[in-house]
Design a protein around this motif. Structure first.
Motif, short mmCIF file in Angstrom:
data_model
loop_
_atom_site.label_atom_id
_atom_site.label_comp_id
_atom_site.label_asym_id
_atom_site.label_seq_id
_atom_site.Cartn_x
_atom_site.Cartn_y
_atom_site.Cartn_z
N GLN A 120 1.09 44.52 25.54
CA GLN A 120 0.27 45.04 24.44
C GLN A 120 0.94 46.25 23.80
O GLN A 120 0.91 46.41 22.58
N PHE A 121 1.53 47.10 24.64
CA PHE A 121 2.25 48.28 24.12
C PHE A 121 3.39 47.84 23.21
O PHE A 121 3.56 48.38 22.11
N ILE A 122 4.17 46.86 23.65
CA ILE A 122 5.29 46.36 22.85
C ILE A 122 4.78 45.74 21.55
O ILE A 122 5.35 45.96 20.47
N ALA A 123 3.70 44.98 21.64
CA ALA A 123 3.12 44.34 20.45
C ALA A 123 2.66 45.40 19.45
O ALA A 123 2.89 45.27 18.24
N HIS A 124 2.04 46.45 19.95
CA HIS A 124 1.57 47.53 19.08
C HIS A 124 2.75 48.24 18.41
O HIS A 124 2.69 48.59 17.22
N LYS A 125 3.83 48.46 19.16
CA LYS A 125 5.02 49.10 18.59
C LYS A 125 5.64 48.26 17.48
O LYS A 125 6.35 48.78 16.62
N ASN A 126 5.36 46.96 17.51
CA ASN A 126 5.89 46.05 16.50
C ASN A 126 4.83 45.65 15.47
O ASN A 126 4.96 44.63 14.78
N ASN A 134 4.56 38.55 13.33
CA ASN A 134 5.34 38.94 12.15
C ASN A 134 6.79 38.50 12.33
O ASN A 134 7.16 37.90 13.33
N LYS A 135 7.61 38.79 11.35
CA LYS A 135 9.00 38.29 11.32
C LYS A 135 9.86 38.86 12.44
O LYS A 135 10.93 38.32 12.73
N GLU A 139 0.32 34.80 23.71
CA GLU A 139 0.31 35.01 25.15
C GLU A 139 1.66 35.50 25.68
O GLU A 139 1.71 36.20 26.68
N SER A 140 2.74 35.11 25.02
CA SER A 140 4.07 35.58 25.41
C SER A 140 4.98 35.56 24.20
O SER A 140 4.84 34.69 23.33
N PHE A 141 5.91 36.50 24.13
CA PHE A 141 6.76 36.64 22.95
C PHE A 141 8.02 37.41 23.30
O PHE A 141 8.12 38.03 24.36
N TRP A 142 8.99 37.37 22.41
CA TRP A 142 10.10 38.30 22.51
C TRP A 142 10.34 38.94 21.15
O TRP A 142 9.92 38.43 20.11
N VAL A 143 10.99 40.08 21.16
CA VAL A 143 11.30 40.80 19.93
C VAL A 143 12.69 40.37 19.48
O VAL A 143 13.66 40.49 20.23
N ILE A 188 13.91 42.57 24.48
CA ILE A 188 12.54 42.93 24.83
C ILE A 188 11.62 41.72 24.75
O ILE A 188 11.68 40.95 23.79
N ALA A 189 10.77 41.55 25.76
CA ALA A 189 9.81 40.45 25.78
C ALA A 189 8.48 40.93 26.35
O ALA A 189 8.41 41.94 27.05
N GLY A 190 7.43 40.16 26.05
CA GLY A 190 6.10 40.51 26.55
C GLY A 190 5.39 39.29 27.11
O GLY A 190 5.53 38.18 26.58
N ILE A 191 4.64 39.50 28.19
CA ILE A 191 3.82 38.45 28.81
C ILE A 191 2.43 39.03 28.97
O ILE A 191 2.24 39.99 29.73
N ILE A 192 1.44 38.47 28.28
CA ILE A 192 0.10 39.04 28.31
C ILE A 192 -0.62 38.77 29.62
O ILE A 192 -1.43 39.56 30.07
N TRP A 193 -0.32 37.65 30.26
CA TRP A 193 -0.96 37.37 31.54
C TRP A 193 -0.19 38.03 32.69
O TRP A 193 0.86 38.64 32.48
#
Length: 208
Positions: A102-108, A151-152, A166-170, A175-180
């Motif tokens: 969530q922190f990474i998502a917010h930063k982006n 976003n792009k 639920e999961s993404f990378w920048v 950098i990647a994120g996993i919400i679960w």
């Protein structure tokens, strides 16, 4: 032989006035030891990066600054910011789990929506990259706020049936994120381990 070095950014807890505690779930440590054999795990307790690190993990717990002004969450935000910036500066792979994602998502600049159905709730995921997710079918989430926009700068790896991320990378970043919480998935733990290995290998690869 070389041992992989992992730095964990812990949850910040304040149970009593002026008593700050750092917490990492035992399941996460055990999960990482199964995922990366013979790895060295360090739980950070200050804002410094003195040695070579192969992976930084922003762990679960706490609430992002956008939704909380509690002292423990503001302290956690300082730690997350420091290691997020240094992962980019020194080109160190970084993976966020739950709060960390969530922190990474917010930063982006991704947007959120409150949803009780994502708190201690099991749901199926839809993969946008089956090479990474493999045989994972369902996950259990523990977050109050789901990610509802993309976003792009973000490549979605998997999303829920309600289309939340639920999961993404920048893109162009390690950098990647996993919400679960992959470390809490008992039924599909082997699939979660394989997924985490592939996520790390993917963001660490030179072609990205």
């Amino acid at each position: 032989y070389y041992k992989m070095k992992i730095l964990l950014v812990p949850k910040v807890i304040i149970r009593h006035k002026n008593q700050i505690e750092f917490s990492i779930e035992e399941n996460l440590i055990l999960f990482l030891k199964k995922t990366f054999k013979n790895c060295l795990i360090e739980i950070t307790h200050d804002l410094s990066l003195k040695k070579k690190v192969d992976l930084i993990i922003l762990s679960g717990g706490n609430t992002i600054k956008k939704y909380s002004n509690k002292i423990e969450d503001l302290i956690r935000n300082k730690y997350d910011n420091f290691y997020f910036k240094n992962s980019i500066k020194f080109n160190i792979p970084l993976i966020g789990i739950c709060h960390g994602a969530q922190f990474i998502a917010h930063k982006n600049n991704l947007k959120f929506k409150k949803d009780k159905k994502h708190v201690n709730f099991s749901h199926n995921i839809l993969s946008s990259n089956k090479k990474l997710t493999g045989k994972i079918k369902s996950v259990i989430c523990y977050h109050n706020y789901k990610i509802v926009t993309n976003n792009k700068n973000i490549a979605v790896i998997a999303h829920a049936k309600d289309n939340s991320v639920e999961s993404f990378w920048v893109k162009k970043k390690k950098i990647a994120g996993i919400i679960w919480h992959p470390e809490r998935s008992k039924k599909e733990i082997i699939y979660q381990i394989n997924f985490f290995k592939k996520i790390y290998a993917s963001i660490n690869s030179s072609f990205r």
